[in-house]
Design a protein around this motif. Sequence first.
Motif, mmCIF file in Angstrom:
data_model
loop_
_atom_site.group_PDB
_atom_site.id
_atom_site.type_symbol
_atom_site.label_atom_id
_atom_site.label_comp_id
_atom_site.label_asym_id
_atom_site.label_seq_id
_atom_site.Cartn_x
_atom_site.Cartn_y
_atom_site.Cartn_z
ATOM 1 N N GLY A 243 12.932 13.748 6.002
ATOM 2 C CA GLY A 243 13.273 14.431 4.762
ATOM 3 C C GLY A 243 12.489 13.913 3.571
ATOM 4 O O GLY A 243 12.049 14.688 2.708
ATOM 5 N N LEU A 244 12.277 12.612 3.510
ATOM 6 C CA LEU A 244 11.521 12.032 2.397
ATOM 7 C C LEU A 244 10.041 12.384 2.478
ATOM 8 O O LEU A 244 9.377 12.562 1.449
ATOM 9 N N SER A 245 9.529 12.449 3.696
ATOM 10 C CA SER A 245 8.158 12.918 3.949
ATOM 11 C C SER A 245 7.092 12.178 3.161
ATOM 12 O O SER A 245 6.092 12.769 2.748
ATOM 13 N N CYS A 246 7.281 10.884 2.952
ATOM 14 C CA CYS A 246 6.237 10.141 2.249
ATOM 15 C C CYS A 246 5.143 9.741 3.228
ATOM 16 O O CYS A 246 5.379 9.598 4.422
ATOM 17 N N ILE A 247 3.951 9.585 2.706
ATOM 18 C CA ILE A 247 2.811 9.136 3.507
ATOM 19 C C ILE A 247 2.362 7.811 2.901
ATOM 20 O O ILE A 247 1.534 7.772 1.994
ATOM 21 N N GLY A 248 2.927 6.723 3.402
ATOM 22 C CA GLY A 248 2.816 5.440 2.711
ATOM 23 C C GLY A 248 1.557 4.667 2.971
ATOM 24 O O GLY A 248 1.618 3.519 3.432
ATOM 25 N N PHE A 249 0.397 5.236 2.661
ATOM 26 C CA PHE A 249 -0.848 4.523 2.954
ATOM 27 C C PHE A 249 -1.170 3.445 1.929
ATOM 28 O O PHE A 249 -1.918 2.520 2.216
ATOM 29 N N THR A 250 -0.666 3.574 0.696
ATOM 30 C CA THR A 250 -0.822 2.519 -0.301
ATOM 31 C C THR A 250 0.543 2.197 -0.894
ATOM 32 O O THR A 250 1.489 2.978 -0.778
ATOM 33 N N TRP A 251 0.624 1.048 -1.569
ATOM 34 C CA TRP A 251 1.862 0.721 -2.274
ATOM 35 C C TRP A 251 2.183 1.810 -3.285
ATOM 36 O O TRP A 251 3.323 2.262 -3.388
ATOM 37 N N ALA A 252 1.176 2.268 -4.017
ATOM 38 C CA ALA A 252 1.403 3.255 -5.071
ATOM 39 C C ALA A 252 1.868 4.596 -4.514
ATOM 40 O O ALA A 252 2.575 5.340 -5.193
ATOM 41 N N HIS B 150 -5.581 2.208 -6.991
ATOM 42 C CA HIS B 150 -4.475 2.205 -7.947
ATOM 43 C C HIS B 150 -4.488 0.881 -8.703
ATOM 44 O O HIS B 150 -5.164 -0.086 -8.304
ATOM 45 N N ASP B 151 -3.723 0.829 -9.782
ATOM 46 C CA ASP B 151 -3.846 -0.324 -10.685
ATOM 47 C C ASP B 151 -3.073 -1.561 -10.229
ATOM 48 O O ASP B 151 -3.066 -2.572 -10.916
ATOM 49 N N LYS B 152 -2.396 -1.480 -9.058
ATOM 50 C CA LYS B 152 -1.679 -2.646 -8.538
ATOM 51 C C LYS B 152 -2.385 -3.248 -7.327
ATOM 52 O O LYS B 152 -1.823 -4.097 -6.635
ATOM 53 N N GLU B 153 -3.608 -2.806 -7.064
ATOM 54 C CA GLU B 153 -4.346 -3.323 -5.913
ATOM 55 C C GLU B 153 -4.502 -4.835 -6.004
ATOM 56 O O GLU B 153 -4.750 -5.388 -7.075
ATOM 57 N N GLY B 154 -4.337 -5.483 -4.868
ATOM 58 C CA GLY B 154 -4.474 -6.927 -4.803
ATOM 59 C C GLY B 154 -3.187 -7.679 -5.057
ATOM 60 O O GLY B 154 -3.084 -8.862 -4.722
ATOM 61 N N GLN B 155 -2.198 -6.997 -5.650
ATOM 62 C CA GLN B 155 -0.927 -7.662 -5.925
ATOM 63 C C GLN B 155 0.034 -7.571 -4.751
ATOM 64 O O GLN B 155 0.969 -8.373 -4.645
ATOM 65 N N ILE B 156 -0.207 -6.591 -3.897
ATOM 66 C CA ILE B 156 0.693 -6.327 -2.779
ATOM 67 C C ILE B 156 -0.100 -5.573 -1.715
ATOM 68 O O ILE B 156 -1.063 -4.859 -2.050
#
Length: 475
Positions: free
Chosen positions: A97-106, A332-338
Amino acid sequence: MDAEEFRRCGKQMVDFVADYICNIRDRRVVPDVHPGYILELIPDQAPDEGESWEDVFKDIERVIMPGMTHWNSPHFHSFFPTANSFPAICADILSGGLSCIGFTWASSPACTELEMVMLDWLGKMLQLPEVFLFSSKGLGGGVIQGTASEATLVALLSARNKILSSFKTKNRNGGTVEKLVCYASDQAHSSVEKAGMLGGVTFRPLPVDNDLSLRGDVLRTAIEEDRAKGKIPFLVVGTLGTTNSCAFDNIKELGDICSKENIWFHIDAAYAGSAFICPEFRHLLDGVEKADSFNMNPHKWMMVNFDCSAMWIKNRHDLVEAFNVNPVYLKHDKEGQIPDYRHWQIPLGRRFRSLKMWFVFRMFGVKGLQAHIQKHVGLAQEFEELVSRDHRFEIVFPVTLGLVCFRLKGSDSVNEEILRLINERGKITLTPTRFKEMFVIRFAVCSKNTESADIQYAWQEICYVSTQVQLEGKL
């Protein structure tokens, strides 16, 4: 289908699944159909106009069920378990149902962060060394792969990239893919050989001892032989709980050699790994601290539906450097943090698979999962006792977990005939292997609903068929 119809149809499907699982014992465990049977039951092209839910739903029994092998039947004793539980099914509904494609944290912070926490939860249940956990604040961490086969390939490609980069950095000659060699026992899963094929490297299977265990002296000799020929040993895959017989490589010895020779050491514990959450089996994992990567499958024995293969790595930079492709549209702007898990796997996209781990771990608890595994081991021991009491049969390999390897004393041909007739009759299903050139029958406790009565039922079927074969003079 609008939201209101979805509510109605969804409830109907949930009822169907619940009834299916609760009554699965009543179904023939293996199908009795011929190749191409579905083409005789449905059109050869999609309909121009949409059909009703009622028409689709009624065709589940007409079209799909006749061709199903019921892996979660208490009468299914082939291969290894495929996990199944209502909490995991509920989680899969939510994931769909959520159907997210979680390839990055963002792309979905919850998808990434829950996976990180669940791999730490499971790592702590297994008492993995801190270096493998995100909570150590080091370079290690865990990731969900689709299967143990994927995990092995990811490890191989990471190890290949690392060794080739090393040769390039040192400006040494001969650092070519064609010279690379990976090792595993000749009892290892076929996925190791396939990983070698896909990675373009040489796979060398090594002989095992009388306990079907790969030992350090055999590995050391192979490494010396290959280096003398100008080859480059770069990966060893140790197996804990082989598919053939649930045998265990000596990972302490293998790990010591890999550390000394600077060779990547990957441990595949796809089936047996779940048992290591039980105190009485944890010693089988001793030596994992010497591994560079480790894999086990919650989707086999931990109530988490397929697919969910857990992989841990000591140094995630070794993995990321092998898979890092970073176009502008994925930045994305959080790269390297997670972590961005697209760098930890072969595909780009990934489903929200950690939801089912979260649901299952919370609702069963560690003690509930331990009890499930311990029950299966006890049932395997019950079957082992039944075999041992019948003078006609022999136990071929020591029973450690939920797999029993046995055979009727006599020729391979009679055992092959027994297995053929058992599977043809369809009341239970078993698979074969070979041990010291003998044809052997494998009996695995698979379903979460298996009870002592199912073990007795299976044994009665085995005895009946064996007696019929003996009476027909096929000994």
